[in-house]
Scaffold this active site. Structure first.
Site, PDB file in Angstrom:
ATOM      1  N   HIS A 137       0.601  -1.130   0.112  1.00 41.85           N
ATOM      2  CA  HIS A 137      -0.086   0.159   0.043  1.00 41.85           C
ATOM      3  C   HIS A 137       0.772   1.227   0.201  1.00 41.85           C
ATOM      4  O   HIS A 137       0.375   2.204  -0.525  1.00 41.85           O
ATOM      5  CB  HIS A 137      -0.866   0.383   1.509  1.00 41.85           C
ATOM      6  CG  HIS A 137      -0.414   0.369   2.813  1.00 41.85           C
ATOM      7  ND1 HIS A 137       0.642  -0.484   3.485  1.00 41.85           N
ATOM      8  CD2 HIS A 137       0.032   2.085   3.227  1.00 41.85           C
ATOM      9  CE1 HIS A 137       0.535  -0.011   4.527  1.00 41.85           C
ATOM     10  NE2 HIS A 137       0.718   1.265   4.318  1.00 41.85           N
TER      11      HIS A 137
HETATM   12  C1  UD1 Z   1      -1.658   6.171   5.569  1.00 43.81           C
HETATM   13  C2  UD1 Z   1      -0.468   5.922   6.006  1.00 43.81           C
HETATM   14  C3  UD1 Z   1       0.125   4.989   6.080  1.00 43.81           C
HETATM   15  C4  UD1 Z   1      -0.186   3.816   6.856  1.00 43.81           C
HETATM   16  C5  UD1 Z   1      -1.890   3.426   6.190  1.00 43.81           C
HETATM   17  C6  UD1 Z   1      -2.005   2.650   6.503  1.00 43.81           C
HETATM   18  C7  UD1 Z   1      -0.567   8.600   5.583  1.00 43.81           C
HETATM   19  C8  UD1 Z   1       0.734   9.600   5.341  1.00 43.81           C
HETATM   20  N1  UD1 Z   1       0.072   7.819   5.093  1.00 43.81           N
HETATM   21  O1  UD1 Z   1      -1.597   5.826   3.719  1.00 43.81           O
HETATM   22  O2  UD1 Z   1       1.149   5.757   6.789  1.00 43.81           O
HETATM   23  O3  UD1 Z   1       0.910   2.872   6.602  1.00 43.81           O
HETATM   24  O4  UD1 Z   1      -2.618   5.069   5.941  1.00 43.81           O
HETATM   25  O5  UD1 Z   1      -3.535   2.489   6.105  1.00 43.81           O
HETATM   26  O6  UD1 Z   1      -0.714   9.066   6.055  1.00 43.81           O
HETATM   27  N2  UD1 Z   1      -8.591   5.017   0.692  1.00 43.81           N
HETATM   28  C9  UD1 Z   1      -9.912   4.909   0.287  1.00 43.81           C
HETATM   29  N3  UD1 Z   1     -10.424   4.315   1.674  1.00 43.81           N
HETATM   30  C10 UD1 Z   1     -10.098   4.960   2.769  1.00 43.81           C
HETATM   31  C11 UD1 Z   1      -8.725   5.049   3.585  1.00 43.81           C
HETATM   32  C12 UD1 Z   1      -7.972   5.344   1.395  1.00 43.81           C
HETATM   33  O7  UD1 Z   1     -10.238   4.209  -0.643  1.00 43.81           O
HETATM   34  O8  UD1 Z   1     -10.494   4.278   3.820  1.00 43.81           O
HETATM   35  C13 UD1 Z   1      -7.909   5.571  -0.550  1.00 43.81           C
HETATM   36  C14 UD1 Z   1      -7.896   7.232  -1.518  1.00 43.81           C
HETATM   37  O9  UD1 Z   1      -7.692   6.583  -2.143  1.00 43.81           O
HETATM   38  C15 UD1 Z   1      -7.030   8.028  -0.894  1.00 43.81           C
HETATM   39  C16 UD1 Z   1      -6.132   6.758  -0.437  1.00 43.81           C
HETATM   40  O10 UD1 Z   1      -6.580   5.529  -0.141  1.00 43.81           O
HETATM   41  O11 UD1 Z   1      -6.286   8.551  -1.467  1.00 43.81           O
HETATM   42  C17 UD1 Z   1      -4.728   6.850   0.159  1.00 43.81           C
HETATM   43  O12 UD1 Z   1      -5.231   7.386   1.852  1.00 43.81           O
HETATM   44  P1  UD1 Z   1      -4.188   7.793   2.604  1.00 43.81           P
HETATM   45  O13 UD1 Z   1      -5.065   8.054   4.041  1.00 43.81           O
HETATM   46  O14 UD1 Z   1      -3.606   9.484   2.369  1.00 43.81           O
HETATM   47  O15 UD1 Z   1      -3.085   7.364   3.385  1.00 43.81           O
HETATM   48  P2  UD1 Z   1      -2.271   5.654   2.785  1.00 43.81           P
HETATM   49  O16 UD1 Z   1      -1.936   5.566   2.004  1.00 43.81           O
HETATM   50  O17 UD1 Z   1      -3.559   5.009   3.352  1.00 43.81           O
END
Ligand code: UD1
Length: 384
Positions: free
Chosen positions: A219
């Site tokens: 991820h």
């Molecule tokens: C975040 C953390 C990372 C952690 C990870 C665990 C930061 C910078 N990164 O990364 O350290 O290891 O969480 O999961 O805070 N999305 C969904 N549904 C959700 C959540 C996210 O579809 O419930 C998708 C969206 O497209 C979003 C992307 O995931 O744009 C990224 O989500 P984001 O929370 O920004 O970062 P993670 O990659 O989840």
């Protein structure tokens, strides 16, 4: 009564918060009142709600519902929301976990309002500031008053950055107190392993043979957003599943799922879809994840938490990153850092998959880090 505000938001910190909430509920509820704020960084049911229910975390008192945005917008909205809640409830301490944007927002809001910040999982470093989590960790550590490091490596990193291990109270943001206390995730693993065995039906559901599948999670934006790297990881999985006739179970973060078609080259994508040995499923609950980890043959991951869990469950781990904060795992020889190189992943699989490990030393504490942390918060109250 000590009033703490706990910030959760992304999957890993929801899981970590369960350990401290459990310790408060079982041993310290007459001394600590916990109020929980969910930033809403993770919002899909299987990235958030499922953990809150399954791990018996009290329902959050506040939810900022920030959702997915660019780093700047997401973090800014969180800072604004956390600041308002701090103003409203005036806690004695702000508890932050790990290294996500929710952690960063909490650290900035808390330190500006002079609320002492307690950072749990302090001191970890990958020494690559291009990784968003690295900046979040550094800022949070340097905005904290009490810092709890899960490993000796983390504790020593803090000392190297100028934290004084022998300072006297009163403890403040300018005179912070650092601890090496063990890993609250290890506390969780011990607590939930039997519960997972009783409750999880994931192995039957997937119809896999215990001990005979690879478990993989991917991820990190560094991997998912880079077509070459993502394709290289999946080419490796195709090769391993074909050559060693072993299934790969891949519970995928929604981010990765969304990007598979876009970022895999066409041949690799087609092969992944038609290969019956590559089983892509939605992100799973903590209990299901424990069962999948415990019964796997080998784990491949770019997650920090899953790397450690591989060690807790005595499984070899291929680390799909250029470096790791959990360098103890590599030093013990149970994990190999391969980044996304097909050759290194293949060689690591050959080296690790049938290796018998003598001993998994207890490098993540004694399973009571959460109680220790609560106890220290209480005993330092008045000198913080
Ligand atoms: C975040 C953390 C990372 C952690 C990870 C665990 C930061 C910078 N990164 O990364 O350290 O290891 O969480 O999961 O805070 N999305 C969904 N549904 C959700 C959540 C996210 O579809 O419930 C998708 C969206 O497209 C979003 C992307 O995931 O744009 C990224 O989500 P984001 O929370 O920004 O970062 P993670 O990659 O989840």
């Amino acid at each position: 009564m000590i009033k703490i505000l706990t910030i959760i938001g992304a999957r890993p910190q929801i899981i970590k918060a369960a350990a401290i909430s459990r310790a408060i509920q079982s041993s310290f509820s007459d001394q600590i009142q916990e109020i929980i704020l969910h930033t809403g960084q993770h919002y899909d049911h299987n990235m958030s709600e499922v953990f809150i229910k399954e791990m018996q975390i009290p329902t959050p008192d506040f939810n900022l519902e920030v959702g997915s945005e660019s780093h700047g917008v997401q973090t800014a909205k969180m800072i604004q929301g956390v600041e308002a809640v701090l103003d409203e409830i005036k806690p004695d301490y702000l508890i932050l976990y790990g290294d996500t944007n929710s952690t960063l927002a909490g650290a900035i809001a808390g330190s500006k309002l002079h609320v002492p910040v307690v950072h749990i999982e302090a001191g970890l470093r990958s020494f690559t500031k291009t990784m968003p989590e690295e900046i979040n960790r550094i800022v949070c550590d340097h905005a904290s008053t009490l810092l709890f490091s899960p490993t000796l490596t983390g504790y020593n990193n803090l000392i190297r950055e100028g934290f004084n291990p022998d300072n006297d109270p009163p403890y403040t943001i300018d005179n912070p107190k650092i601890y090496h206390c063990g890993d609250i995730m290890y506390d969780n693993s011990i607590y939930f392993t039997d519960i997972a065995k009783r409750k999880s039906k994931i192995l039957e559901k997937l119809d896999v043979i215990p001990g005979n599948y690879i478990l993989g999670t991917i991820h990190r934006d560094h991997n998912t957003d880079n077509p070459e790297k993502l394709s290289s990881i999946f080419k490796s999985i195709i090769r391993l599943t074909n050559e060693f006739t072993i299934p790969a179970i891949l519970p995928l973060h929604p981010r990765t799922k969304k990007l598979l078609k876009k970022n895999l080259d066409k041949n690799t994508y087609d092969e992944v879809i038609k290969n019956k040995n590559i089983v892509i499923i939605d992100a799973v609950s903590f209990l299901d994840m424990i069962e999948l980890e415990k019964n796997s043959k080998l784990i491949m991951t770019d997650s920090g938490g899953v790397q450690k869990e591989s060690y807790f469950y005595e499984k070899p781990c291929i680390i799909l990153r250029p470096q790791t904060e959990w360098k103890e795992i590599v030093e013990q020889g149970t994990g190999i850092v391969t980044d996304t190189s097909e050759k290194l992943i293949y060689n690591a699989y050959k080296k690790l998959s049938n290796k018998k490990f003598a001993e998994f030393l207890p490098i993540f504490g004694d399973g009571h880090a959460s109680e220790f942390i609560c106890h220290e918060i209480i005993s330092n109250h008045g000198i913080v």
